[in-house]
Design a protein around this motif. Structure first.
Motif, mmCIF file in Angstrom:
data_model
loop_
_atom_site.group_PDB
_atom_site.id
_atom_site.type_symbol
_atom_site.label_atom_id
_atom_site.label_comp_id
_atom_site.label_asym_id
_atom_site.label_seq_id
_atom_site.Cartn_x
_atom_site.Cartn_y
_atom_site.Cartn_z
ATOM 1 N N TYR A 53 14.867 -8.631 -6.610
ATOM 2 C CA TYR A 53 14.912 -7.339 -6.318
ATOM 3 C C TYR A 53 13.655 -6.610 -6.624
ATOM 4 O O TYR A 53 13.121 -6.975 -7.684
ATOM 5 N N PHE A 54 13.502 -5.691 -5.983
ATOM 6 C CA PHE A 54 12.380 -4.967 -6.145
ATOM 7 C C PHE A 54 12.688 -3.231 -6.124
ATOM 8 O O PHE A 54 13.625 -2.900 -5.284
ATOM 9 N N ASP A 55 12.073 -2.641 -7.167
ATOM 10 C CA ASP A 55 12.221 -1.117 -7.172
ATOM 11 C C ASP A 55 11.913 -0.543 -5.881
ATOM 12 O O ASP A 55 10.978 -0.811 -5.251
ATOM 13 N N TRP A 56 12.765 0.755 -5.665
ATOM 14 C CA TRP A 56 12.397 1.243 -4.489
ATOM 15 C C TRP A 56 11.151 2.030 -4.322
ATOM 16 O O TRP A 56 10.250 2.176 -3.299
ATOM 17 N N ARG A 57 10.337 2.183 -5.472
ATOM 18 C CA ARG A 57 9.014 2.585 -5.657
ATOM 19 C C ARG A 57 7.783 1.565 -5.158
ATOM 20 O O ARG A 57 7.015 1.908 -4.543
ATOM 21 N N ILE A 58 8.383 0.444 -5.349
ATOM 22 C CA ILE A 58 7.369 -0.702 -4.864
ATOM 23 C C ILE A 58 7.504 -0.769 -3.320
ATOM 24 O O ILE A 58 6.489 -0.685 -2.769
ATOM 25 N N TRP A 59 8.788 -0.535 -2.769
ATOM 26 C CA TRP A 59 8.792 -0.658 -1.275
ATOM 27 C C TRP A 59 8.115 0.491 -0.948
ATOM 28 O O TRP A 59 7.443 0.494 0.303
ATOM 29 N N ALA A 60 8.149 1.822 -1.431
ATOM 30 C CA ALA A 60 7.415 2.946 -1.032
ATOM 31 C C ALA A 60 6.044 2.758 -0.967
ATOM 32 O O ALA A 60 5.525 3.340 0.042
ATOM 33 N N SER A 61 5.512 2.251 -1.918
ATOM 34 C CA SER A 61 4.158 2.039 -2.114
ATOM 35 C C SER A 61 3.485 1.065 -1.040
ATOM 36 O O SER A 61 2.220 1.268 -0.806
ATOM 37 N N LEU A 62 4.338 0.253 -0.396
ATOM 38 C CA LEU A 62 3.866 -0.651 0.665
ATOM 39 C C LEU A 62 3.833 -0.032 1.873
ATOM 40 O O LEU A 62 3.045 -0.439 2.894
ATOM 41 N N VAL A 63 4.445 1.064 2.282
ATOM 42 C CA VAL A 63 4.366 1.875 3.504
ATOM 43 C C VAL A 63 2.747 2.467 4.007
ATOM 44 O O VAL A 63 2.719 2.103 4.954
ATOM 45 N N PRO A 64 2.269 2.826 3.040
ATOM 46 C CA PRO A 64 0.850 3.379 3.331
ATOM 47 C C PRO A 64 0.164 2.003 3.786
ATOM 48 O O PRO A 64 -0.984 2.196 4.507
ATOM 49 N N ILE A 65 0.197 0.866 2.927
ATOM 50 C CA ILE A 65 -0.541 -0.408 3.253
ATOM 51 C C ILE A 65 -0.318 -0.784 4.616
ATOM 52 O O ILE A 65 -1.051 -1.168 5.562
ATOM 53 N N VAL A 66 1.151 -0.987 4.994
ATOM 54 C CA VAL A 66 1.574 -1.340 6.327
ATOM 55 C C VAL A 66 1.061 -0.444 7.531
ATOM 56 O O VAL A 66 0.461 -0.751 8.540
ATOM 57 N N GLY A 67 1.086 0.923 7.326
ATOM 58 C CA GLY A 67 0.695 1.964 8.264
ATOM 59 C C GLY A 67 -0.955 1.807 8.518
ATOM 60 O O GLY A 67 -1.242 1.935 9.543
ATOM 61 N N GLY A 68 -1.658 1.642 7.298
ATOM 62 C CA GLY A 68 -3.093 1.615 7.540
ATOM 63 C C GLY A 68 -3.433 0.198 8.120
ATOM 64 O O GLY A 68 -4.399 0.286 8.932
ATOM 65 N N ILE A 69 -2.960 -0.694 7.903
ATOM 66 C CA ILE A 69 -3.009 -2.078 8.857
ATOM 67 C C ILE A 69 -2.874 -1.913 10.260
ATOM 68 O O ILE A 69 -3.737 -2.165 11.079
ATOM 69 N N LEU A 70 -1.816 -1.208 10.587
ATOM 70 C CA LEU A 70 -1.444 -1.050 11.985
ATOM 71 C C LEU A 70 -2.435 -0.233 12.588
ATOM 72 O O LEU A 70 -2.858 -0.453 13.564
ATOM 73 N N LEU A 71 -2.729 0.845 12.039
ATOM 74 C CA LEU A 71 -3.876 1.922 12.374
ATOM 75 C C LEU A 71 -5.142 1.242 12.599
ATOM 76 O O LEU A 71 -5.635 1.178 13.736
ATOM 77 N N THR A 72 -5.493 0.237 11.808
ATOM 78 C CA THR A 72 -6.773 -0.459 11.786
ATOM 79 C C THR A 72 -6.697 -1.401 12.787
ATOM 80 O O THR A 72 -7.977 -1.569 13.606
#
Length: 338
Positions: free
Chosen positions: A126-145
């Motif tokens: 289990y991971f806290d929702w804040r961990i999942w939320a912090s991954l959003v900009p990482i995934v979004g940045g990778i996709l944009l790049t």
């Protein structure tokens, strides 16, 4: 923070940046400028130099005490980890051959996301929702790049992406395979680099041996080029030693921020040297990814500081030692950070 401690931390970070960026740039120079397009052999040279360097540091200079590992555990625990470690390094060098340093470094920042997803899927953690939320900009940045990369190469992209998976797998496996051993970066290299050399030596010889002979005959100054190649191996070991130094001189938050700034420095230096084209949106994507990684590290640090009895995310790093691959300080457990 005392002035002496601040200076020591700054010096540790600067030498870590220096070795890391230099190794990356030298490897790219070897593939692109020296036309030595043999990533398996370059990786093997790094493993050989690291094996020798770790032996000298531990056995000859006795800078670090040797962590004794049972002979049976060397094959049952260390060898599987070495295999994943070997794949991780090889994939990183393969990606460097085909894609720019800036793109490769941005993709490597995807490692926190792959680690969390693998732990959730395979280990059902289990991971806290804040961990999942912090991954959003990482995934979004990778996709944009990725979609705006002007020098995109599918093979290099896949190698870098699978390298992230290998890093995450190594981190997760370390928790179970190396339980009971408190490794630092130097002892990690001491045990794993010889195994990695043994694993990679024959494939490198069979797959790249003839090509290296042809390159040696065709290159105008092969001996000078070989000096550069072996120098990159020596610096690769120095990088491991610098990691050992920096984790003892900085806090967890400082280490996290410095690690992401290191990626930015590597991207900038590589662009200044190789002048690979970078679009505006590509740079924005890289920046979003690095900000996301910093935010992810901050969230994990804040969760680790929760008071006893407060629900916490499993495997939240408890110290800066747990932010590095195979580097541990507490509770005989290990966590990865790239």
């Amino acid at each position: 923070m005392e002035e002496g401690s601040l200076f020591r931390s700054l010096l540790a970070i600067l030498q870590w940046w220096g070795f890391n960026v230099t190794v990356i740039i030298m490897n790219k120079w070897i593939f692109q400028k020296l036309d030595f397009k043999f990533p398996l052999s370059v990786s093997c040279v790094h493993f050989i130099c690291s094996s020798i360097g770790a032996y000298v540091v531990i056995k000859v200079l006795k800078v670090k005490p040797l962590i004794v590992v049972d002979p049976e555990d060397r094959w049952r625990r260390i060898f599987p980890m070495s295999f994943v470690f070997c794949i991780n390094i090889v994939l990183g060098n393969v990606s460097l051959r085909y894609i720019p340093v800036s793109f490769m470094q941005t993709i490597k920042s995807f490692t926190p996301a792959t680690t969390v997803v693998l732990q959730w899927l395979v280990w059902r953690k289990y991971f806290d929702w804040r961990i999942w939320a912090s991954l959003v900009p990482i995934v979004g940045g990778i996709l944009l790049t990725s979609v705006t990369e002007l020098s995109f190469n599918m093979f290099g992209f896949c190698a870098a992406l699978f390298g992230c998976l290998a890093t995450s797998t190594k981190t997760i496996l370390a928790e179970s395979l190396l339980h009971g051993y408190k490794f630092d970066s130097i002892n990690t290299v001491y045990y794993m680099a010889p195994f990695a050399t043994m694993i990679l030596g024959l494939p490198a010889l069979l797959l790249e041996g003839n090509g290296i002979l042809s390159w040696f005959e065709a290159h105008p100054s092969p001996w000078s080029a070989l000096i550069i190649i072996f120098s990159s191996g020596v610096l690769a070991f120095c990088l491991n030693f610098s990691i050992f130094y920096v984790i003892h001189s900085t806090t967890a938050v400082t280490f996290n921020v410095a690690g992401n700034l290191k990626v930015a420095v590597a991207v900038l230096v590589s662009w200044l040297i190789f002048r690979n084209p970078i679009s505006y949106m590509n740079a924005v994507g890289c920046g979003i990814t690095l900000v996301g990684c910093t935010f992810y590290g901050y969230v994990r640090h804040m969760l680790s500081q929760q008071a006893p009895g407060t629900p916490r995310t499993p495997r939240t790093p408890r110290s800066k030692m747990e932010l590095l691959p195979l580097v541990n300080n507490n509770n005989d457990k290990l966590e990865g950070k790239v």
